[in-house]
Design an enzyme around this catalytic site. Sequence first.
Site, PDB file in Angstrom:
ATOM      1  N   LYS A   1       0.875  -1.173   0.000  1.00 19.48           N
ATOM      2  CA  LYS A   1       0.000   0.000   0.000  1.00 19.48           C
ATOM      3  C   LYS A   1       0.915   1.227   0.000  1.00 19.48           C
ATOM      4  O   LYS A   1       2.071   1.132   0.433  1.00 19.48           O
ATOM      5  CB  LYS A   1      -0.870   0.005   1.265  1.00 19.48           C
ATOM      6  CG  LYS A   1      -2.083   0.889   1.181  1.00 19.48           C
ATOM      7  CD  LYS A   1      -3.309   0.116   0.750  1.00 19.48           C
ATOM      8  CE  LYS A   1      -4.528   1.020   0.672  1.00 19.48           C
ATOM      9  NZ  LYS A   1      -5.744   0.290   0.346  1.00 19.48           N
TER      10      LYS A   1
ATOM     11  N   GLY B   1     -24.495   3.679   4.222  1.00 24.22           N
ATOM     12  CA  GLY B   1     -23.630   4.253   3.181  1.00 24.22           C
ATOM     13  C   GLY B   1     -24.069   3.847   1.790  1.00 24.22           C
ATOM     14  O   GLY B   1     -23.812   2.727   1.354  1.00 24.22           O
TER      15      GLY B   1
ATOM     16  N   VAL C   1     -20.326   1.642  -3.678  1.00 21.31           N
ATOM     17  CA  VAL C   1     -20.575   0.223  -3.405  1.00 21.31           C
ATOM     18  C   VAL C   1     -22.018   0.003  -2.945  1.00 21.31           C
ATOM     19  O   VAL C   1     -22.718  -0.895  -3.419  1.00 21.31           O
ATOM     20  CB  VAL C   1     -19.590  -0.329  -2.344  1.00 21.31           C
ATOM     21  CG1 VAL C   1     -19.885  -1.789  -2.048  1.00 21.31           C
ATOM     22  CG2 VAL C   1     -18.152  -0.161  -2.802  1.00 21.31           C
ATOM     23  N   GLY C   2     -22.467   0.834  -1.999  1.00 20.64           N
ATOM     24  CA  GLY C   2     -23.804   0.679  -1.428  1.00 20.64           C
ATOM     25  C   GLY C   2     -24.902   0.700  -2.491  1.00 20.64           C
ATOM     26  O   GLY C   2     -25.892  -0.030  -2.394  1.00 20.64           O
TER      27      GLY C   2
HETATM   28  P1  NAI Z   1     -18.056   6.188  -1.255  1.00 18.28           P
HETATM   29  O1  NAI Z   1     -17.246   7.317  -0.744  1.00 18.28           O
HETATM   30  O2  NAI Z   1     -18.508   6.203  -2.678  1.00 18.28           O
HETATM   31  O3  NAI Z   1     -19.368   5.979  -0.369  1.00 18.28           O
HETATM   32  C1  NAI Z   1     -19.415   6.103   1.003  1.00 18.28           C
HETATM   33  C2  NAI Z   1     -20.809   6.596   1.362  1.00 18.28           C
HETATM   34  O4  NAI Z   1     -20.941   6.577   2.770  1.00 18.28           O
HETATM   35  C3  NAI Z   1     -21.094   8.027   0.885  1.00 18.28           C
HETATM   36  O5  NAI Z   1     -22.331   8.089   0.221  1.00 18.28           O
HETATM   37  C4  NAI Z   1     -21.114   8.814   2.183  1.00 18.28           C
HETATM   38  O6  NAI Z   1     -21.973   9.947   2.127  1.00 18.28           O
HETATM   39  C5  NAI Z   1     -21.594   7.767   3.165  1.00 18.28           C
HETATM   40  N1  NAI Z   1     -21.274   8.045   4.560  1.00 18.28           N
HETATM   41  C6  NAI Z   1     -20.169   8.636   5.087  1.00 18.28           C
HETATM   42  N2  NAI Z   1     -20.265   8.726   6.416  1.00 18.28           N
HETATM   43  C7  NAI Z   1     -21.450   8.163   6.748  1.00 18.28           C
HETATM   44  C8  NAI Z   1     -22.102   7.941   7.993  1.00 18.28           C
HETATM   45  N3  NAI Z   1     -21.565   8.324   9.138  1.00 18.28           N
HETATM   46  N4  NAI Z   1     -23.315   7.339   7.963  1.00 18.28           N
HETATM   47  C9  NAI Z   1     -23.888   6.950   6.790  1.00 18.28           C
HETATM   48  N5  NAI Z   1     -23.295   7.130   5.605  1.00 18.28           N
HETATM   49  C10 NAI Z   1     -22.105   7.732   5.579  1.00 18.28           C
HETATM   50  O7  NAI Z   1     -17.183   4.871  -0.953  1.00 18.28           O
HETATM   51  P2  NAI Z   1     -17.331   3.440  -1.594  1.00 18.28           P
HETATM   52  O8  NAI Z   1     -16.373   3.310  -2.716  1.00 18.28           O
HETATM   53  O9  NAI Z   1     -18.765   3.106  -1.799  1.00 18.28           O
HETATM   54  O10 NAI Z   1     -16.748   2.526  -0.418  1.00 18.28           O
HETATM   55  C11 NAI Z   1     -17.510   2.255   0.740  1.00 18.28           C
HETATM   56  C12 NAI Z   1     -16.616   1.550   1.745  1.00 18.28           C
HETATM   57  O11 NAI Z   1     -16.129   0.348   1.196  1.00 18.28           O
HETATM   58  C13 NAI Z   1     -15.387   2.356   2.167  1.00 18.28           C
HETATM   59  O12 NAI Z   1     -15.109   2.077   3.512  1.00 18.28           O
HETATM   60  C14 NAI Z   1     -14.287   1.777   1.301  1.00 18.28           C
HETATM   61  O13 NAI Z   1     -13.019   1.902   1.911  1.00 18.28           O
HETATM   62  C15 NAI Z   1     -14.711   0.326   1.227  1.00 18.28           C
HETATM   63  N6  NAI Z   1     -14.205  -0.360   0.056  1.00 18.28           N
HETATM   64  C16 NAI Z   1     -14.488   0.118  -1.188  1.00 18.28           C
HETATM   65  C17 NAI Z   1     -13.999  -0.528  -2.298  1.00 18.28           C
HETATM   66  C18 NAI Z   1     -14.312  -0.056  -3.683  1.00 18.28           C
HETATM   67  O14 NAI Z   1     -13.967  -0.759  -4.659  1.00 18.28           O
HETATM   68  N7  NAI Z   1     -14.961   1.064  -3.852  1.00 18.28           N
HETATM   69  C19 NAI Z   1     -13.148  -1.739  -2.191  1.00 18.28           C
HETATM   70  C20 NAI Z   1     -13.000  -2.211  -0.832  1.00 18.28           C
HETATM   71  C21 NAI Z   1     -13.483  -1.515   0.243  1.00 18.28           C
END
Ligand code: NAI
Length: 371
Positions: free
Chosen positions: A83, A183, A187-188
């Site tokens: 990393k 979230g 991903v969500g």
């Molecule tokens: P993202 O930044 O697109 O989405 C995160 C979402 O969580 C945003 O909509 C944000 O507003 C929301 N959020 C932030 N704080 C919050 C809270 N306190 N309560 C409710 N919602 C909240 O990130 P992404 O890419 O969807 O990733 C989500 C998680 O998965 C992260 O922890 C990331 O590290 C992990 N991850 C993502 C991967 C990927 O390929 N995108 C791969 C492996 C892990």
Amino acid sequence: MGVFGSTDGQDQAGHEQVVFCHDKQTGLRAIIGIYSTALGPALGGTRFYPYASEAEALHDVLDLSRGMAYKNALAGLDLGGGKAVIWGDPQQLKSEPLLRAYGRFVESLGGRYYTACDVGTYVQDMDVIARESRFVTGRSVELGGAGDSSILTAWGVFQGMRAAAEHVWGSPCLAGRRVGIAGLGKVGKYLTGHLLADGASVAAADVSEAALDWARQTHPEVDLVADATALVAADIDVYAPCALGGALNDETVPALRAKIVAGAANNQLAHPGIEKLLAERGVLYAPDYVVNAGGVIQVADEIVGASQPSASGRFGFDFERAKARATRIYDTTRQILRLADDEGVPPAVAADRLAERRMAEVGRLRGILLP
Ligand code: NAI
């Protein structure tokens, strides 16, 4: 945390190589951590983040690179764990020269480390870094890259959740179950689609109005709750943390009503011991780094595709091949849950054991001399 680790094995350091990269002109201050190359070149993203101190940046890169070694091992990849962190505010510091300077440092490692996206870096940044280095993945689709890794991250989380459901309820089908997603980010959103298609109902929380609007417009059947705290206490069968780390802590675990936790967020367990608390409460925790490996599987395929043709005979990233591998997260999760039962340990401990076993056993083969 020191770089070398203690000889009694009491701490988790013991990295193969840690490289400090400095380019005064562009303001680049980066640290590349290579935890292990036992299974192949180390793969892991570059985090661009305004750490409070150099020590904090170092701590993060050591932690994250170790985590990648375990994740890549359990994803069945022939890749080790690494990393990188770039210390600074990406809004102010990120520039083409800085990214290219960083790319030259990545190149200087001769393929011992492959970089990819992480917090603060995007597909377009990988395209820039790739102008200076061959050892970059997760580039844009137009350039032959794997593109947005959240597609297969969500698919893998869904597979891990199915395996957990089978373990708890005897069937992998989520129809009739209620899943709480904290979230609705990249991903969500994809995960919501998979769950609804499988017949589950979804409750969700997000702090972003744009994310909530997306849900209202795209999937009005999703129940939006006030915040993640309300979601934890809601009447849900599965909890899917898909926002930030530390979602499972001393406050949330006692309040949790779900029987399963399976989500994308990295480092969900706020501190060691939480996995035991979950087990005592009868909550099955599908380890984060096992179920969220679809993203690294997606970008790893770009590396594989450079030297191996897909079934269609073409070189380069192949989505179907990557998806097939991400689908196997179902089998890996099942294997871990069974091992946990057999050995009487929480799934998080079983996952670590399995990863360490693969690194030792497959890594040992590199000692067999080839002509
Ligand atoms: P993202 O930044 O697109 O989405 C995160 C979402 O969580 C945003 O909509 C944000 O507003 C929301 N959020 C932030 N704080 C919050 C809270 N306190 N309560 C409710 N919602 C909240 O990130 P992404 O890419 O969807 O990733 C989500 C998680 O998965 C992260 O922890 C990331 O590290 C992990 N991850 C993502 C991967 C990927 O390929 N995108 C791969 C492996 C892990």
